[in-house]
Design a protein around this motif. Structure first.
Motif, PDB file in Angstrom:
ATOM      1  N   LYS A 186      -6.773 -39.854  13.836  1.00 42.64           N
ATOM      2  CA  LYS A 186      -6.508 -40.674  12.662  1.00 42.64           C
ATOM      3  C   LYS A 186      -7.584 -40.427  11.616  1.00 42.64           C
ATOM      4  O   LYS A 186      -8.778 -40.578  11.889  1.00 42.64           O
ATOM      5  CB  LYS A 186      -6.486 -42.146  13.058  1.00 42.64           C
ATOM      6  N   THR A 187      -7.160 -40.080  10.465  1.00 39.50           N
ATOM      7  CA  THR A 187      -8.135 -39.762   9.426  1.00 39.50           C
ATOM      8  C   THR A 187      -8.889 -40.994   8.952  1.00 39.50           C
ATOM      9  O   THR A 187      -9.970 -40.881   8.368  1.00 39.50           O
ATOM     10  CB  THR A 187      -7.433 -39.117   8.225  1.00 39.50           C
ATOM     11  N   ALA A 188      -8.333 -42.117   9.181  1.00 36.70           N
ATOM     12  CA  ALA A 188      -9.018 -43.324   8.726  1.00 36.70           C
ATOM     13  C   ALA A 188     -10.150 -43.729   9.660  1.00 36.70           C
ATOM     14  O   ALA A 188     -10.967 -44.561   9.297  1.00 36.70           O
ATOM     15  CB  ALA A 188      -8.005 -44.460   8.611  1.00 36.70           C
ATOM     16  N   ARG A 189     -10.167 -43.143  10.843  1.00 37.90           N
ATOM     17  CA  ARG A 189     -11.171 -43.547  11.805  1.00 37.90           C
ATOM     18  C   ARG A 189     -12.203 -42.451  11.996  1.00 37.90           C
ATOM     19  O   ARG A 189     -11.933 -41.270  11.754  1.00 37.90           O
ATOM     20  CB  ARG A 189     -10.515 -43.846  13.155  1.00 37.90           C
ATOM     21  N   ASP A 190     -13.342 -42.856  12.507  1.00 39.47           N
ATOM     22  CA  ASP A 190     -14.388 -41.889  12.875  1.00 39.47           C
ATOM     23  C   ASP A 190     -14.379 -41.695  14.371  1.00 39.47           C
ATOM     24  O   ASP A 190     -14.103 -42.617  15.131  1.00 39.47           O
ATOM     25  CB  ASP A 190     -15.754 -42.389  12.421  1.00 39.47           C
ATOM     26  N   TYR A 191     -14.756 -40.495  14.783  1.00 39.09           N
ATOM     27  CA  TYR A 191     -14.715 -40.166  16.202  1.00 39.09           C
ATOM     28  C   TYR A 191     -16.054 -39.671  16.680  1.00 39.09           C
ATOM     29  O   TYR A 191     -16.873 -39.159  15.896  1.00 39.09           O
ATOM     30  CB  TYR A 191     -13.652 -39.088  16.467  1.00 39.09           C
ATOM     31  N   GLU A 192     -16.244 -39.800  17.988  1.00 37.37           N
ATOM     32  CA  GLU A 192     -17.422 -39.255  18.642  1.00 37.37           C
ATOM     33  C   GLU A 192     -16.965 -38.266  19.701  1.00 37.37           C
ATOM     34  O   GLU A 192     -16.010 -38.519  20.421  1.00 37.37           O
ATOM     35  CB  GLU A 192     -18.227 -40.365  19.316  1.00 37.37           C
ATOM     36  N   ILE A 193     -17.713 -37.177  19.793  1.00 32.89           N
ATOM     37  CA  ILE A 193     -17.356 -36.116  20.744  1.00 32.89           C
ATOM     38  C   ILE A 193     -18.602 -35.734  21.528  1.00 32.89           C
ATOM     39  O   ILE A 193     -19.691 -35.630  20.959  1.00 32.89           O
ATOM     40  CB  ILE A 193     -16.803 -34.885  20.006  1.00 32.89           C
ATOM     41  N   ARG A 194     -18.421 -35.530  22.824  1.00 35.18           N
ATOM     42  CA  ARG A 194     -19.522 -35.039  23.645  1.00 35.18           C
ATOM     43  C   ARG A 194     -18.955 -34.074  24.684  1.00 35.18           C
ATOM     44  O   ARG A 194     -17.813 -34.193  25.118  1.00 35.18           O
ATOM     45  CB  ARG A 194     -20.267 -36.180  24.322  1.00 35.18           C
ATOM     46  N   ILE A 195     -19.802 -33.141  25.112  1.00 32.17           N
ATOM     47  CA  ILE A 195     -19.349 -32.075  26.006  1.00 32.17           C
ATOM     48  C   ILE A 195     -20.390 -31.903  27.107  1.00 32.17           C
ATOM     49  O   ILE A 195     -21.589 -32.042  26.871  1.00 32.17           O
ATOM     50  CB  ILE A 195     -19.184 -30.748  25.241  1.00 32.17           C
ATOM     51  N   ARG A 196     -19.914 -31.595  28.276  1.00 35.74           N
ATOM     52  CA  ARG A 196     -20.807 -31.251  29.373  1.00 35.74           C
ATOM     53  C   ARG A 196     -20.225 -30.053  30.104  1.00 35.74           C
ATOM     54  O   ARG A 196     -19.046 -29.738  29.998  1.00 35.74           O
ATOM     55  CB  ARG A 196     -20.985 -32.420  30.328  1.00 35.74           C
ATOM     56  N   SER A 197     -21.080 -29.405  30.876  1.00 34.34           N
ATOM     57  CA  SER A 197     -20.673 -28.154  31.518  1.00 34.34           C
ATOM     58  C   SER A 197     -21.043 -28.176  32.988  1.00 34.34           C
ATOM     59  O   SER A 197     -21.862 -28.978  33.440  1.00 34.34           O
ATOM     60  CB  SER A 197     -21.353 -26.965  30.841  1.00 34.34           C
ATOM     61  N   ARG A 198     -20.428 -27.282  33.727  1.00 39.44           N
ATOM     62  CA  ARG A 198     -20.757 -27.115  35.139  1.00 39.44           C
ATOM     63  C   ARG A 198     -20.453 -25.682  35.518  1.00 39.44           C
ATOM     64  O   ARG A 198     -19.697 -24.972  34.850  1.00 39.44           O
ATOM     65  CB  ARG A 198     -19.934 -28.061  35.999  1.00 39.44           C
ATOM     66  N   GLN A 199     -21.062 -25.295  36.619  1.00 38.29           N
ATOM     67  CA  GLN A 199     -20.759 -23.969  37.131  1.00 38.29           C
ATOM     68  C   GLN A 199     -19.334 -23.988  37.661  1.00 38.29           C
ATOM     69  O   GLN A 199     -18.862 -24.994  38.220  1.00 38.29           O
ATOM     70  CB  GLN A 199     -21.734 -23.591  38.251  1.00 38.29           C
ATOM     71  N   ARG A 200     -18.715 -22.892  37.535  1.00 38.08           N
ATOM     72  CA  ARG A 200     -17.264 -22.904  37.696  1.00 38.08           C
ATOM     73  C   ARG A 200     -16.820 -23.324  39.075  1.00 38.08           C
ATOM     74  O   ARG A 200     -15.797 -23.974  39.243  1.00 38.08           O
ATOM     75  CB  ARG A 200     -16.707 -21.530  37.371  1.00 38.08           C
ATOM     76  N   THR A 201     -17.542 -22.922  40.071  1.00 34.26           N
ATOM     77  CA  THR A 201     -17.088 -23.258  41.417  1.00 34.26           C
ATOM     78  C   THR A 201     -17.726 -24.525  41.953  1.00 34.26           C
ATOM     79  O   THR A 201     -17.535 -24.878  43.091  1.00 34.26           O
ATOM     80  CB  THR A 201     -17.398 -22.105  42.366  1.00 34.26           C
ATOM     81  N   SER A 202     -18.506 -25.172  41.119  1.00 34.11           N
ATOM     82  CA  SER A 202     -19.146 -26.405  41.586  1.00 34.11           C
ATOM     83  C   SER A 202     -18.271 -27.594  41.249  1.00 34.11           C
ATOM     84  O   SER A 202     -17.256 -27.487  40.565  1.00 34.11           O
ATOM     85  CB  SER A 202     -20.526 -26.571  40.942  1.00 34.11           C
ATOM     86  N   GLU A 203     -18.713 -28.729  41.729  1.00 34.10           N
ATOM     87  CA  GLU A 203     -18.012 -29.965  41.407  1.00 34.10           C
ATOM     88  C   GLU A 203     -18.787 -30.820  40.445  1.00 34.10           C
ATOM     89  O   GLU A 203     -18.216 -31.641  39.745  1.00 34.10           O
ATOM     90  CB  GLU A 203     -17.768 -30.772  42.685  1.00 34.10           C
ATOM     91  N   LYS A 204     -20.089 -30.663  40.423  1.00 33.40           N
ATOM     92  CA  LYS A 204     -20.893 -31.581  39.630  1.00 33.40           C
ATOM     93  C   LYS A 204     -21.114 -31.019  38.237  1.00 33.40           C
ATOM     94  O   LYS A 204     -21.389 -29.828  38.054  1.00 33.40           O
ATOM     95  CB  LYS A 204     -22.238 -31.804  40.306  1.00 33.40           C
ATOM     96  N   PHE A 205     -21.068 -31.899  37.297  1.00 34.57           N
ATOM     97  CA  PHE A 205     -21.337 -31.539  35.925  1.00 34.57           C
ATOM     98  C   PHE A 205     -22.793 -31.766  35.583  1.00 34.57           C
ATOM     99  O   PHE A 205     -23.482 -32.599  36.186  1.00 34.57           O
ATOM    100  CB  PHE A 205     -20.485 -32.381  34.968  1.00 34.57           C
TER     101      PHE A 205
END
Lengths: 588, 229
Positions: free
Chosen positions: A172-191
């Motif tokens: 929605k253009t009227a609203r502001d958003y927050e974005i965050r990203i995390r990563s993990r090794q591909r074969t792992s489970e934990k981020f």
């Protein structure tokens, strides 16, 4: 306070090239001298414990192993110890403890906006953590993006992906958003840890829609309400619709149990006797009745059957029941099935109105006609009946006394039910007539007058007694009655023919419900022959029955000659008919 | 005739377009139209590496899961982890232990090492698939994974041999191979010892499959993408 031992909290490698171990000192440590804790490590193929090479780089209470100390797939054991004590121990291999750093350099670009300007799509890009050597393929990372509106509490997640860019649609253009990203090794489970939060604000780039703050949510409530109302209106309109076809299409009628020829309303409201009459007159019911052995002899009008006993007995039975009929009862009160249904002696005659028609369309007028018809059809004055009855009773030895009443009641039942139709009336008439002579019960109805009278063709029998006792002149033929008793007619014709020899024979074909059996014809002829001195002199084949064409006068009856070569002679057998064989027998 | 030719071309174009669309869908392994056993059909090295990486990743994924399940089911409370100073039978093969070593080793040697490790696991995987069924109340998932890993390992071995055949310029190096003698330990009468033997084997399998997966990715980035994955 609870005593807490020093513990190794975690060991972590961000890029599979170095690793660090962290521990908690616990409150125990404060009591004793500080800095007594050591971290020792050992590779699996080594014997000695070595001390941590770097206590500083990773912060306090940590131990940092740089690349030279790190062997990725080699099992390590580390332990937290002071001089004398081992507080904690942990074994692992570096490939198991990989937790990448968060991605960096998050940014977003606008892809497009909707036509109304309320929604927009953006593309978010980032870079992999700088420590992870993705370019050489030493470590493969996947990323998970989370976003939410600024004033929301719950983050929306996208599924992990390998690429470092992802589009976000319909924000929605009227609203502001927050974005965050995390990563993990591909074969792992934990981020690993989350990256810094990226703020998305459409107004910053000038496409914010300030005036479209109102949200157009789908009006579920209205939809449901209107849908239900519309459906109800449709259903009601269909139900009330006069169009039977539409109604039948959408609401097919549930078939109710129905017996053909029976009005269910009458079954509900009518009295028991009416119902019984209806049921008795119903074809299927009749069939059942007829299947009864008692009825067999009534139905099987077998021409070859030489047994006239039954006929005579039937006739007698019929005759004997006439007095019952006068009481308005068409049957004998008996307990046998079917009989009681057709007849109850206590029922006044008015109830017969319902039983007149099988369709239960009772009509008082019809009833009156019916009753009159019945009386007339009986064709015998009550007196005659009474007279004839005893005479027959005496003369006919084959009369079956025990079964008389029951059988007659059956007869009457069937007759009573079909008074309206000419055939049954014929039956009744004929039955009466048959009571005098041993003939069958059927005669042909030649015509039905507008008044409702039935005109019968001259029967196959002649009333011997009558012919002898009475003459045509003594009969009072009311001109209103446009039909005559068959017997009387015969009688008259016989007398007439005997006297005048001038019968006009004309034949016409009417409804031919009735028929005469050869047997009856035989007897008729016999009687006729007895009554008249003149046997028919001409030999000609005749049909088993003819019909009355015109009734001229008390003295005359014009019969139809049905395709028979009528000789020029006066064939006085117009009253009676014989087959060729019978005729041969009669003729000398 | 021209219209016929044009319509034919158009039809061919449409067919090609549709097939292209269908083949490039995400998630579909875009395998080249190359029937197996065909002599003339040549897969590119990039395609071979792509397949190899996919297989190695899959094998490592299965091994990881299988180990976790086994750990959850049988290893809790037995102190296996503490004893996990285990040595795998492939430890005798000197494989690169960090990035630097992996960077420095020649790709042919690395390929040979990979082949050696794969060959060394051929035998243990077969026995693992058969012996794991004798574990009391072994979950179906573990059984299935053991069989699947053994199958995929064979396929990866074939693929690697193809790659080696392409990449090698000259004679193939030593046949690197480590025999496995762990079968008796898998058949011990004592259940605890037997389970520990399984635990070790699965742990080693997870590690070695990770190694192979990593080596292949490094090789792929180095050879195909020129260190710029």
């Amino acid at each position: 306070d609870l005593l807490q031992w020093p513990q190794i909290s975690k060991c972590r490698s961000p890029e599979m090239e170095t690793f660090s171990c962290y521990w908690t000192a616990g409150n125990f440590y404060n009591l004793t001298a500080p800095r007594m804790i050591q971290l020792l490590y050992k590779k699996s193929n080594e014997e000695d414990w070595k001390e941590c090479p770097d206590y500083i780089t990773s912060g306090q209470n940590s131990c940092y192993f740089n690349a030279s100390y790190t062997s990725v797939w080699t099992p390590y054991c580390v332990q937290l110890a002071s001089k004398n004590e081992v507080y904690d121990k942990k074994c692992f291999s570096v490939d198991e403890i990989v937790l990448p750093d968060p991605p960096v350099h998050l940014n977003w670009t606008l892809l497009n906006t909707s036509q109304t300007g309320i929604h927009g799509d953006i593309q978010v890009r980032w870079d992999p953590p700088p420590t992870a050597d993705v370019r050489k393929g030493w470590i493969t990372l996947e990323y998970e993006l989370q976003y939410k509106e600024v004033n929301e509490t719950k983050w929306k997640e996208l599924k992990p992906r390998l690429s470092t860019m992802v589009p976000l649609y319909s924000l929605k253009t009227a609203r502001d958003y927050e974005i965050r990203i995390r990563s993990r090794q591909r074969t792992s489970e934990k981020f690993g840890e989350f990256s810094e939060i990226l703020y998305v604000s459409f107004s910053q780039i000038g496409i914010g829609c300030d005036h479209c703050t109102e949200e157009v949510e789908f009006p579920w409530f209205l939809v449901v309400v209107f849908g239900v109302c519309g459906l109800a209106v449709t259903v009601i309109s269909i139900m009330l619709s006069k169009q039977p076809r539409l109604k039948m299409l959408i609401f097919p009628p549930v078939p109710v149990p129905k017996i053909k020829g029976i009005d269910p309303d009458l079954l509900k409201k009518g009295k028991l006797d009416e119902v019984n009459s209806i049921l008795a007159c119903h074809d299927s019911y009749k069939t059942q009745l007829y299947n009864d052995d008692l009825w067999v002899e009534f139905i099987e009008l077998d021409i070859e059957d030489p047994d006239e006993k039954n006929r005579a007995s039937d006739t007698d039975r019929l005759l004997s029941e006439d007095h019952l009929k006068s009481h308005g009862c068409l049957g004998v009160k008996d307990d046998d099935s079917g009989r009681a249904s057709c007849c109850e002696p206590d029922i006044p005659e008015t109830d017969f109105s319902a039983s007149d028609t099988c369709d239960a369309t009772s009509d008082s007028d019809q009833f009156k006609k019916a009753t009159e018809k019945e009386e007339d059809l009986l064709c015998l004055d009550r007196q005659d009946n009474d007279e004839s009855l005893p005479s027959l009773a005496n003369t006919d030895p084959q009369r079956q006394h025990p079964n008389t009443q029951s059988e007659n009641s059956h007869l009457w039942a069937s007759f009573a039910d079909s008074v309206e139709s000419p055939r049954p009336s014929v039956h009744t008439q004929i039955s009466n007539q048959n009571s005098l002579t041993s003939t069958d019960f059927y005669a042909q109805v030649s015509d039905i007058t507008p008044a409702g009278r039935v005109v019968l063709s001259p029967g196959q029998k002649s009333k011997l007694g009558r012919a002898q006792r009475e003459g045509c002149t003594e009969q009072n033929f009311t001109m209103d009655n446009t039909y005559f008793c068959e017997a009387d007619v015969k009688k008259c014709i016989a007398v007439t023919s005997h006297e005048e020899n001038e019968p006009h024979v004309q034949e016409q074909s009417y409804n031919e419900d009735g028929y005469f059996t050869t047997e009856s014809l035989t007897t008729t002829v016999a009687n006729f022959g007895a009554s008249t001195a003149e046997p028919p002199s001409s030999e000609m084949p005749v049909a088993d029955y003819t019909s009355i064409h015109i009734v001229h006068s008390p003295q005359g009856l014009v019969l139809n000659a049905t395709a028979l070569p009528v000789p020029d002679k006066e064939f006085n057998v117009s009253c009676g008919y014989v087959s060729t064989d019978q005729l041969n027998k009669i003729m000398p | 005739m021209s219209t016929k030719g044009a319509s034919l071309k158009g039809l061919l174009l449409v067919v090609l377009l549709v097939s292209h669309m269908l083949l490039t869908k995400e998630g579909v392994t875009s395998l080249p139209i190359c029937p197996s056993g065909s002599v003339n059909c040549q897969l590119s090295l990039e395609e071979l590496f792509d397949r190899a990486v996919k297989l190695s990743h899959y094998i490592h994924f299965l091994s990881s899961e299988m180990f976790n399940e086994f750990d959850e089911r049988y290893a809790q409370g037995r102190g296996f982890i503490a004893k996990a100073v285990n040595s795998c039978h492939t430890a005798s093969l000197t494989t690169p232990e960090d990035k630097e070593q992996a960077q420095q080793i020649h790709h042919e040697d690395l390929l040979n090492l990979i082949l050696g490790v794969l060959r060394s696991w051929n035998d243990p995987l077969i026995h693992l698939a058969s012996e794991v069924q004798r574990i009391k109340e072994a979950p179906e998932t573990i059984l299935w994974k053991a069989v699947e890993i053994e199958e995929q390992n064979k396929r990866l071995l074939e693929g690697m041999e193809k790659i080696v055949g392409r990449v090698h310029s000259g004679e193939v190096g030593n046949d690197i191979y480590t025999p496995w003698d762990g079968l008796p330990s898998l058949q011990l009468a004592d259940e605890d010892s037997r389970l520990f033997a399984f635990y070790n084997l699965l742990h080693c399998l997870r590690r070695d499959s990770h190694k192979i997966d990593n080596y292949l990715k490094v090789l792929k980035c180095r050879l195909i993408h020129d260190n710029n994955c």
